[in-house]
Motif scaffolding. Structure first.
Motif, short mmCIF file in Angstrom:
data_model
loop_
_atom_site.label_atom_id
_atom_site.label_comp_id
_atom_site.label_asym_id
_atom_site.label_seq_id
_atom_site.Cartn_x
_atom_site.Cartn_y
_atom_site.Cartn_z
N GLY A 49 43.32 33.49 41.74
CA GLY A 49 41.90 33.65 41.42
C GLY A 49 41.03 33.34 42.63
O GLY A 49 41.53 32.99 43.71
N PHE A 50 39.77 33.46 42.44
CA PHE A 50 38.78 33.25 43.50
C PHE A 50 38.87 31.82 44.05
O PHE A 50 39.21 31.60 45.22
N MET A 51 38.63 30.85 43.20
CA MET A 51 38.57 29.47 43.69
C MET A 51 39.95 28.91 44.00
O MET A 51 40.14 28.20 44.98
N ASP A 62 50.17 32.05 38.77
CA ASP A 62 49.06 32.80 38.16
C ASP A 62 49.66 33.92 37.31
O ASP A 62 50.70 34.48 37.65
N SER A 63 48.98 34.23 36.21
CA SER A 63 49.46 35.35 35.37
C SER A 63 48.94 36.69 35.86
O SER A 63 49.36 37.74 35.37
N ASP A 84 40.49 31.47 31.48
CA ASP A 84 39.63 32.61 31.17
C ASP A 84 38.23 32.05 31.31
O ASP A 84 37.73 31.36 30.42
N ALA A 88 46.91 27.19 27.59
CA ALA A 88 47.57 27.29 28.91
C ALA A 88 47.60 25.92 29.59
O ALA A 88 48.58 25.55 30.24
N VAL A 93 40.21 21.39 36.94
CA VAL A 93 38.95 22.05 37.27
C VAL A 93 38.30 22.47 35.95
O VAL A 93 38.77 23.36 35.26
N TYR A 132 33.68 28.71 25.53
CA TYR A 132 34.30 28.33 26.81
C TYR A 132 34.06 26.84 27.08
O TYR A 132 34.99 26.10 27.42
N LYS A 174 36.75 23.74 27.55
CA LYS A 174 36.78 22.86 28.71
C LYS A 174 36.59 21.40 28.28
O LYS A 174 37.24 20.50 28.80
N HIS A 196 29.93 24.50 39.31
CA HIS A 196 29.02 25.40 38.59
C HIS A 196 28.59 26.55 39.47
O HIS A 196 28.35 26.39 40.66
N GLN A 208 35.43 36.51 45.56
CA GLN A 208 35.06 36.50 44.14
C GLN A 208 35.31 37.90 43.57
O GLN A 208 35.12 38.91 44.25
N ARG A 254 31.09 38.38 34.15
CA ARG A 254 30.68 37.10 34.75
C ARG A 254 30.44 37.27 36.23
O ARG A 254 30.73 38.31 36.79
N1 LIG Z 1 33.45 30.50 39.44
C1 LIG Z 1 32.64 29.66 38.88
O1 LIG Z 1 31.43 29.78 38.98
C2 LIG Z 1 33.16 28.49 38.09
C3 LIG Z 1 32.24 27.53 37.62
C4 LIG Z 1 32.72 26.45 36.90
C5 LIG Z 1 34.07 26.31 36.67
N2 LIG Z 1 34.93 27.25 37.14
C6 LIG Z 1 36.36 27.05 36.87
O2 LIG Z 1 37.06 27.17 38.09
C7 LIG Z 1 38.33 27.74 37.86
C8 LIG Z 1 38.55 28.96 38.73
O3 LIG Z 1 37.57 29.94 38.41
P1 LIG Z 1 37.42 31.27 39.25
O4 LIG Z 1 35.99 31.57 39.34
O5 LIG Z 1 38.22 31.18 40.48
O6 LIG Z 1 38.05 32.32 38.23
P2 LIG Z 1 39.16 33.43 38.44
O7 LIG Z 1 39.16 34.26 37.21
O8 LIG Z 1 38.97 34.12 39.75
O9 LIG Z 1 40.49 32.57 38.51
C9 LIG Z 1 41.16 32.10 37.36
C10 LIG Z 1 42.61 32.47 37.52
O10 LIG Z 1 43.35 31.98 36.39
C11 LIG Z 1 44.35 32.92 36.09
N3 LIG Z 1 44.78 32.75 34.69
C12 LIG Z 1 44.05 32.96 33.55
N4 LIG Z 1 44.79 32.74 32.48
C13 LIG Z 1 46.02 32.39 32.92
C14 LIG Z 1 47.23 32.06 32.28
N5 LIG Z 1 47.32 32.08 30.94
N6 LIG Z 1 48.31 31.74 33.03
C15 LIG Z 1 48.23 31.74 34.39
N7 LIG Z 1 47.11 32.06 35.06
C16 LIG Z 1 46.02 32.38 34.33
C17 LIG Z 1 43.68 34.27 36.32
O11 LIG Z 1 44.62 35.31 36.51
C18 LIG Z 1 42.85 33.98 37.56
O12 LIG Z 1 43.55 34.32 38.75
C19 LIG Z 1 38.39 28.02 36.35
O13 LIG Z 1 39.02 26.95 35.71
C20 LIG Z 1 36.93 28.09 35.96
O14 LIG Z 1 36.77 27.77 34.59
C21 LIG Z 1 34.51 28.34 37.82
#
Ligand SMILES: NC(=O)c1ccc[n+]([C@@H]2O[C@H](COP(=O)([O-])OP(=O)(O)OC[C@H]3O[C@@H](n4cnc5c(N)ncnc54)[C@H](O)[C@@H]3O)[C@@H](O)[C@H]2O)c1
Length: 337
Positions: free
Chosen positions: A6-8, A27-28, A72, A92, A111, A136, A140, A164, A171, A178
């Motif tokens: 994922g992104f972060m 990662d899935s 998600d 998960a 996270v 969501y 969390k 946040h 990204q 989103r």
């Molecule tokens: N981006 C934001 O603004 C933000 C803000 C607050 C919190 N977060 C949290 O930060 C974390 C990363 O967010 P992100 O923006 O990088 O999102 P993202 O969607 O880019 O990354 C999430 C990753 O989780 C993987 N994933 C989802 N379900 C899965 C499963 N069942 N098994 C294995 N992998 C799975 C997805 O394939 C994805 O690569 C998340 O926990 C999100 O809730 C993000």
């Protein structure tokens, strides 16, 4: 490291590798991309919502520390896809944590998200109760409380981070549900108008990925974070309209929007919290957190990356939303984004 494609999560993997740690990235690929994952890391495709698959992975890896980024994270959509929110968030998470405990897990770095504060008066600080206003956020919040209870009973350490509105390079610009910064930028690249829900006066403090990753990774590894919850992110709240202006400046400088690309206003989204931003005093005091990037500079950087990466076709769910398709925002129903 879960959610590593994922992104972060992918930025966090890079930081851990740079510091010389041995990392297994999982990662899935439901929301992430293989291209995001550092070539030199061991990468496992695993759906952690599948209890057996998660247990097998944990058994094979014996993790000392888990950074759980997988989610998600489609907060606004979670009212319409609550089953996905359950499977990919709480299920998960527990599928990953529970088998790790008896295999010697030392620390869980979870996270989480600002969404656990719901509609309380901002700025949110960590002494406020968890009062989520959407599905969501409820997932969390339950992941956080389950961590605290399990840690107390089973004796592992933990740290919880609540970022946040994170934005920046890598990204997912194809997600129409989103990431407002990415959606705005992608639509400009596609030479289309983008949509603002309500009057555009919603306040958010957008956080640059390069500012928060070091604090989650280094802070998560540090004993100083043990047993604690931290908000992490920008202290600079802006309205969505101001963000739109910054995107315009990043692309077109002093010029107006080109014909047909100015933002379009559509009705509010159900259960959207109007004003949401946080205090970061605790992360500053305990972990030395600092924000270096202004929003305009961060948007300029992301636009440079996005231009190189190219416009992305929005990837809608292949099936209908799980519930209430007709009540969903018009932009999703009619696939306008
Ligand atoms: N981006 C934001 O603004 C933000 C803000 C607050 C919190 N977060 C949290 O930060 C974390 C990363 O967010 P992100 O923006 O990088 O999102 P993202 O969607 O880019 O990354 C999430 C990753 O989780 C993987 N994933 C989802 N379900 C899965 C499963 N069942 N098994 C294995 N992998 C799975 C997805 O394939 C994805 O690569 C998340 O926990 C999100 O809730 C993000």
């Amino acid at each position: 490291m879960t959610g590593a494609a994922g992104f972060m999560g992918s930025h966090a993997v890079d930081r851990l590798l740079d510091a010389g740690h041995e990392v297994v990235a999982a990662d899935s690929l439901v929301g992430g991309y293989r291209r995001n994952v550092n070539d030199s890391v061991r990468f496992e495709v695993c759906d952690l919502a599948d209890r057996t698959a998660a247990a097998n992975l944990i058994e094979a890896v014996h993790p000392e520390i888990i950074f759980h980024y997988a989610a998600d994270a489609t907060e606004g959509r979670s009212q319409f896809t609550p089953l996905s929110a359950m499977d990919n968030n709480i299920a998960a998470y527990l599928n990953t944590l529970v088998p790790a405990i008896d295999l010697g897990l030392k620390k869980m770095v979870l996270v989480s998200s600002m969404s656990v504060y719901g509609a309380q008066e901002p700025p949110f600080d960590e002494s406020m109760p968890r009062l989520p206003e959407d599905v969501y956020g409820a997932m969390k919040a339950s992941m956080e409380t389950a961590t605290e209870h399990l840690a107390q009973v089973h004796g592992f350490d933990f740290a919880i981070f609540r970022p946040h509105n994170v934005y920046g390079e890598r990204q997912n610009m194809a997600d129409p549900y989103r990431n407002v910064v990415a959606i705005f930028i992608n639509n400009v690249l596609r030479q289309r108008s983008f949509y603002i829900y309500g009057d555009g006066q919603q306040m958010r403090a957008f956080s640059y990925i390069g500012d928060i990753t070091p604090t989650i990774v280094d802070g998560g590894l540090s004993e100083k974070s043990n047993g604690m919850v931290f908000n992490v992110g920008s202290d600079e709240p802006h309205t969505i309209e101001e963000l739109a202006e910054m995107v315009r400046r990043a692309f077109f400088g002093d010029q107006d929007w080109p014909e047909g690309t100015a933002p379009t206003y559509v009705p509010d989204r159900p259960l959207e919290v109007k004003n949401a931003y946080c205090s970061h005093e605790r992360a500053v005091e305990v972990l030395g957190f600092s924000n270096l990037m202004t929003l305009q500079d961060g948007v300029d950087r992301m636009v440079r990356w996005a231009k190189e990466f190219g416009p992305q076709e929005p990837a809608y769910l292949s099936e209908q939303l799980e519930v209430g398709h007709d009540r969903a925002p018009v932009t999703w129903r009619e696939r306008l984004i």
